[in-house]
Design a protein around this motif. Structure first.
Motif, PDB file in Angstrom:
ATOM      1  N   ALA A 151       1.228  20.201  19.882  1.00 58.07           N
ATOM      2  CA  ALA A 151       0.737  21.378  19.216  1.00 58.07           C
ATOM      3  C   ALA A 151       1.983  22.431  19.456  1.00 58.07           C
ATOM      4  O   ALA A 151       2.309  23.054  18.265  1.00 58.07           O
ATOM      5  N   LEU A 152       2.570  22.382  20.376  1.00 61.17           N
ATOM      6  CA  LEU A 152       3.628  23.612  20.565  1.00 61.17           C
ATOM      7  C   LEU A 152       4.668  23.170  19.749  1.00 61.17           C
ATOM      8  O   LEU A 152       5.433  23.956  19.090  1.00 61.17           O
ATOM      9  N   ARG A 153       5.099  21.805  19.532  1.00 60.82           N
ATOM     10  CA  ARG A 153       6.397  21.234  18.480  1.00 60.82           C
ATOM     11  C   ARG A 153       5.858  21.514  17.367  1.00 60.82           C
ATOM     12  O   ARG A 153       6.780  22.015  16.618  1.00 60.82           O
ATOM     13  N   ALA A 154       4.662  21.326  16.833  1.00 60.97           N
ATOM     14  CA  ALA A 154       4.364  21.686  15.411  1.00 60.97           C
ATOM     15  C   ALA A 154       4.486  23.029  15.060  1.00 60.97           C
ATOM     16  O   ALA A 154       4.949  23.355  13.919  1.00 60.97           O
ATOM     17  N   ALA A 155       4.080  23.919  16.136  1.00 62.41           N
ATOM     18  CA  ALA A 155       4.245  25.540  15.807  1.00 62.41           C
ATOM     19  C   ALA A 155       5.654  25.680  15.386  1.00 62.41           C
ATOM     20  O   ALA A 155       6.045  26.660  14.616  1.00 62.41           O
ATOM     21  N   TYR A 156       6.451  25.210  16.304  1.00 63.69           N
ATOM     22  CA  TYR A 156       7.981  25.561  16.303  1.00 63.69           C
ATOM     23  C   TYR A 156       8.715  24.996  15.105  1.00 63.69           C
ATOM     24  O   TYR A 156       9.284  25.534  14.472  1.00 63.69           O
ATOM     25  N   ASP A 157       8.179  23.683  14.668  1.00 64.37           N
ATOM     26  CA  ASP A 157       8.856  22.992  13.533  1.00 64.37           C
ATOM     27  C   ASP A 157       8.332  23.903  12.200  1.00 64.37           C
ATOM     28  O   ASP A 157       9.002  23.876  11.121  1.00 64.37           O
ATOM     29  N   MET A 158       7.124  24.689  12.260  1.00 64.53           N
ATOM     30  CA  MET A 158       6.589  25.221  11.175  1.00 64.53           C
ATOM     31  C   MET A 158       7.101  26.800  11.434  1.00 64.53           C
ATOM     32  O   MET A 158       6.531  27.836  10.565  1.00 64.53           O
ATOM     33  N   GLY A 159       7.947  27.081  12.189  1.00 63.61           N
ATOM     34  CA  GLY A 159       8.469  28.274  12.252  1.00 63.61           C
ATOM     35  C   GLY A 159       7.660  29.690  12.722  1.00 63.61           C
ATOM     36  O   GLY A 159       7.740  30.599  12.595  1.00 63.61           O
ATOM     37  N   LEU A 160       6.643  29.107  13.683  1.00 66.38           N
ATOM     38  CA  LEU A 160       5.771  29.897  14.184  1.00 66.38           C
ATOM     39  C   LEU A 160       6.200  30.309  15.689  1.00 66.38           C
ATOM     40  O   LEU A 160       6.482  29.336  16.303  1.00 66.38           O
ATOM     41  N   SER A 161       5.853  31.408  16.194  1.00 63.48           N
ATOM     42  CA  SER A 161       5.840  31.756  17.605  1.00 63.48           C
ATOM     43  C   SER A 161       4.719  31.707  18.580  1.00 63.48           C
ATOM     44  O   SER A 161       3.911  32.194  18.104  1.00 63.48           O
ATOM     45  N   VAL A 162       5.089  30.790  19.545  1.00 65.92           N
ATOM     46  CA  VAL A 162       4.092  30.839  20.496  1.00 65.92           C
ATOM     47  C   VAL A 162       4.291  31.711  21.750  1.00 65.92           C
ATOM     48  O   VAL A 162       5.339  31.791  22.301  1.00 65.92           O
ATOM     49  N   PRO A 163       3.529  32.883  22.031  1.00 58.03           N
ATOM     50  CA  PRO A 163       2.035  33.046  21.602  1.00 58.03           C
ATOM     51  C   PRO A 163       1.758  34.135  20.391  1.00 58.03           C
ATOM     52  O   PRO A 163       0.633  34.389  20.126  1.00 58.03           O
ATOM     53  N   ARG A 164       2.941  34.642  19.858  1.00 53.89           N
ATOM     54  CA  ARG A 164       2.735  36.042  19.043  1.00 53.89           C
ATOM     55  C   ARG A 164       1.922  35.261  17.945  1.00 53.89           C
ATOM     56  O   ARG A 164       1.033  35.906  17.432  1.00 53.89           O
ATOM     57  N   ASP A 165       2.471  34.243  17.223  1.00 52.50           N
ATOM     58  CA  ASP A 165       1.610  33.832  16.120  1.00 52.50           C
ATOM     59  C   ASP A 165       0.496  32.564  16.120  1.00 52.50           C
ATOM     60  O   ASP A 165      -0.416  32.704  15.464  1.00 52.50           O
ATOM     61  N   LEU A 166       0.649  32.010  17.343  1.00 57.37           N
ATOM     62  CA  LEU A 166      -0.391  31.091  17.852  1.00 57.37           C
ATOM     63  C   LEU A 166      -0.389  30.975  19.368  1.00 57.37           C
ATOM     64  O   LEU A 166       0.392  30.706  19.984  1.00 57.37           O
ATOM     65  N   SER A 167      -1.738  30.976  19.787  1.00 60.78           N
ATOM     66  CA  SER A 167      -1.871  30.776  21.328  1.00 60.78           C
ATOM     67  C   SER A 167      -2.386  29.353  21.011  1.00 60.78           C
ATOM     68  O   SER A 167      -3.412  28.667  20.661  1.00 60.78           O
ATOM     69  N   ILE A 168      -1.986  28.513  22.475  1.00 57.61           N
ATOM     70  CA  ILE A 168      -2.278  27.224  22.645  1.00 57.61           C
ATOM     71  C   ILE A 168      -2.706  27.067  23.950  1.00 57.61           C
ATOM     72  O   ILE A 168      -2.066  27.457  24.756  1.00 57.61           O
ATOM     73  N   ILE A 169      -3.778  26.251  24.440  1.00 54.36           N
ATOM     74  CA  ILE A 169      -4.116  25.981  25.860  1.00 54.36           C
ATOM     75  C   ILE A 169      -4.681  24.600  26.074  1.00 54.36           C
ATOM     76  O   ILE A 169      -5.179  24.076  24.911  1.00 54.36           O
ATOM     77  N   GLY A 170      -4.126  23.958  26.986  1.00 49.31           N
ATOM     78  CA  GLY A 170      -4.253  22.526  27.043  1.00 49.31           C
ATOM     79  C   GLY A 170      -5.535  22.115  28.110  1.00 49.31           C
ATOM     80  O   GLY A 170      -6.197  23.267  28.597  1.00 49.31           O
ATOM     81  N   PHE A 171      -5.186  20.997  28.696  1.00 45.51           N
ATOM     82  CA  PHE A 171      -6.371  20.493  29.791  1.00 45.51           C
ATOM     83  C   PHE A 171      -5.585  19.622  30.617  1.00 45.51           C
ATOM     84  O   PHE A 171      -5.130  18.445  29.924  1.00 45.51           O
ATOM     85  N   ASP A 172      -5.689  19.657  31.796  1.00 45.13           N
ATOM     86  CA  ASP A 172      -5.150  18.793  32.950  1.00 45.13           C
ATOM     87  C   ASP A 172      -4.387  19.251  33.740  1.00 45.13           C
ATOM     88  O   ASP A 172      -4.395  18.988  35.132  1.00 45.13           O
ATOM     89  N   ASP A 173      -3.236  20.240  33.357  1.00 45.08           N
ATOM     90  CA  ASP A 173      -2.339  20.680  34.172  1.00 45.08           C
ATOM     91  C   ASP A 173      -1.549  19.522  35.080  1.00 45.08           C
ATOM     92  O   ASP A 173      -1.171  19.591  36.031  1.00 45.08           O
ATOM     93  N   ILE A 174      -0.929  18.762  33.779  1.00 48.23           N
ATOM     94  CA  ILE A 174       0.043  17.703  34.481  1.00 48.23           C
ATOM     95  C   ILE A 174       1.358  18.563  34.714  1.00 48.23           C
ATOM     96  O   ILE A 174       1.547  19.640  34.373  1.00 48.23           O
ATOM     97  N   SER A 175       2.205  17.900  35.483  1.00 46.43           N
ATOM     98  CA  SER A 175       3.349  18.584  35.925  1.00 46.43           C
ATOM     99  C   SER A 175       4.397  19.092  34.834  1.00 46.43           C
ATOM    100  O   SER A 175       5.090  20.088  35.280  1.00 46.43           O
ATOM    101  N   PHE A 176       4.503  18.485  33.836  1.00 49.27           N
ATOM    102  CA  PHE A 176       5.035  18.900  32.666  1.00 49.27           C
ATOM    103  C   PHE A 176       4.974  20.073  32.136  1.00 49.27           C
ATOM    104  O   PHE A 176       5.446  21.045  31.477  1.00 49.27           O
ATOM    105  N   ALA A 177       3.617  20.639  32.350  1.00 51.99           N
ATOM    106  CA  ALA A 177       2.921  21.775  31.585  1.00 51.99           C
ATOM    107  C   ALA A 177       3.555  22.922  32.092  1.00 51.99           C
ATOM    108  O   ALA A 177       3.733  23.938  30.948  1.00 51.99           O
ATOM    109  N   ALA A 178       4.154  23.277  33.292  1.00 52.68           N
ATOM    110  CA  ALA A 178       4.663  24.365  33.678  1.00 52.68           C
ATOM    111  C   ALA A 178       6.244  24.357  32.952  1.00 52.68           C
ATOM    112  O   ALA A 178       6.761  25.321  33.176  1.00 52.68           O
TER     113      ALA A 178
END
Length: 339
Positions: free
Chosen positions: A254-281
């Protein structure tokens, strides 16, 4: 290095008889079995592992069945399980099923033939068939991160409170002022995914927000589905201002899709996940998420399995662990007067 032929010659039996003793594939009388084991020790044929384990009826090995070792969540829990098993004196035989029920059933047969002492099963969906095979073999089993309804009280289970995690994620977005909140679900047969989605629905209901079914789209727990479904959601005329993805990999898509569509996260779109894998930070921006207690899941799974292997009479345990909201930079306050 001693070979199976050396053992057979020392014991005065055939190669086939030695093989049957090692693999337990055919009945061999106790006297012949003892003679073979003694010969293995004398000639030095793996005396420290195989011969001693045959004597005591244990291999000091456990099977670990993962649905997808490429998913960092499963890999991280698997590492904890392996570390804890090693600390307890057990080796781990890893099997990756890629979510295939056919592979799961195959690996169950392989692991039982290898005479592992028990199996830790990170199931993905209702896997009644392989569990039935394990029950038939009277194998000690622990289910991790998934509940199989037909076996809920017939097998030890350690899971996370997925409903509460889905509720927490959604309520966090609501408290930031978001009203148009989408949800990218996991595959429908998976219980944990349904529980997270139920938490999402109930959080909306609690705060008096409408449930727009156009905002609930199905993913498969991989980045590509998060990417594709986010692009679809953001193409809606009344697009969401926030997305709850039911795992971190889809949130990263979802983060990559927002970037490709020219949107800023979190200004234009907020995104939250689930698991807290090591890459999330380490995403850009760092991903807010619901943390599962991976260390606890892995350690408890091994401890439950060892308890079951040493005392098969006690009541089966179902342990549910709490989640934790981890706030990073991918969620922000809803913009007012959005067009």
């Amino acid at each position: 290095m001693a070979t199976i032929r050396d053992v057979a010659e020392k014991a005065g039996v055939s190669l086939a008889t030695v093989s049957h003793v090692i693999n337990n594939t055919r009945y061999v009388s106790d006297s012949v079995r003892d003679k073979v084991i003694e010969s293995m020790e004398i000639v030095g044929y793996r005396p420290n592992a195989l011969a001693r384990s045959l004597r005591r009826g244990k291999t000091l090995s456990i099977g670990l069945i993962l649905p997808d070792s490429s998913n960092p969540f499963f890999a991280e829990v698997g590492r904890v399980i392996e570390d804890e098993a090693f600390r307890q004196g057990y080796s781990v035989v890893l099997c990756n099923t890629e979510g295939s029920g056919e592979k799961e059933s195959h690996y169950v047969k392989v692991l039982t033939e290898k005479q592992v002492d028990g199996i830790i099963f990170l199931a993905e969906g209702d896997r009644s068939e392989p569990l039935e095979l394990l029950m038939d073999q009277r194998m000690a089993v622990v289910l991790v991160d998934e509940e199989v309804p037909d076996y809920k009280t017939a097998v030890d289970t350690v899971v996370t409170n997925n409903y509460d995690g889905g509720f927490r994620a959604t309520e966090h977005l609501i408290q930031l002022g978001h009203k148009n909140i989408a949800c990218i679900t996991g595959p429908s047969p998976i219980t944990l995914s349904a529980q997270r989605v139920n938490g999402y629905y109930d959080a909306l209901k609690k705060h008096g927000l409408d449930n727009d079914e156009a905002f609930v789209v199905k993913g498969d727990f991989h980045q590509e589905s998060g990417y594709n479904q986010t692009r679809s959601l953001l193409s809606l005329q009344n697009r969401p201002t926030a997305i709850f993805a039911c795992n971190d990999l889809m949130a990263m898509g979802a983060l990559r899709a927002a970037y490709d569509m020219g949107l800023s996260v979190p200004r234009d779109l907020s995104i939250i996940g689930f698991d807290d894998i090591s890459f999330a930070a380490f995403t850009i921006p760092p991903l807010s998420t619901i943390s599962q207690p991976k260390d606890e899941l892995g350690i408890l799974a091994v401890q439950l399995l060892i308890d079951r292997m040493t005392n098969n009479q006690h009541v089966f345990q179902q342990i549910c662990l709490d989640t934790r909201l981890v706030v990073r930079d991918s969620c922000g306050a809803a913009m007012k007067n959005r067009k």
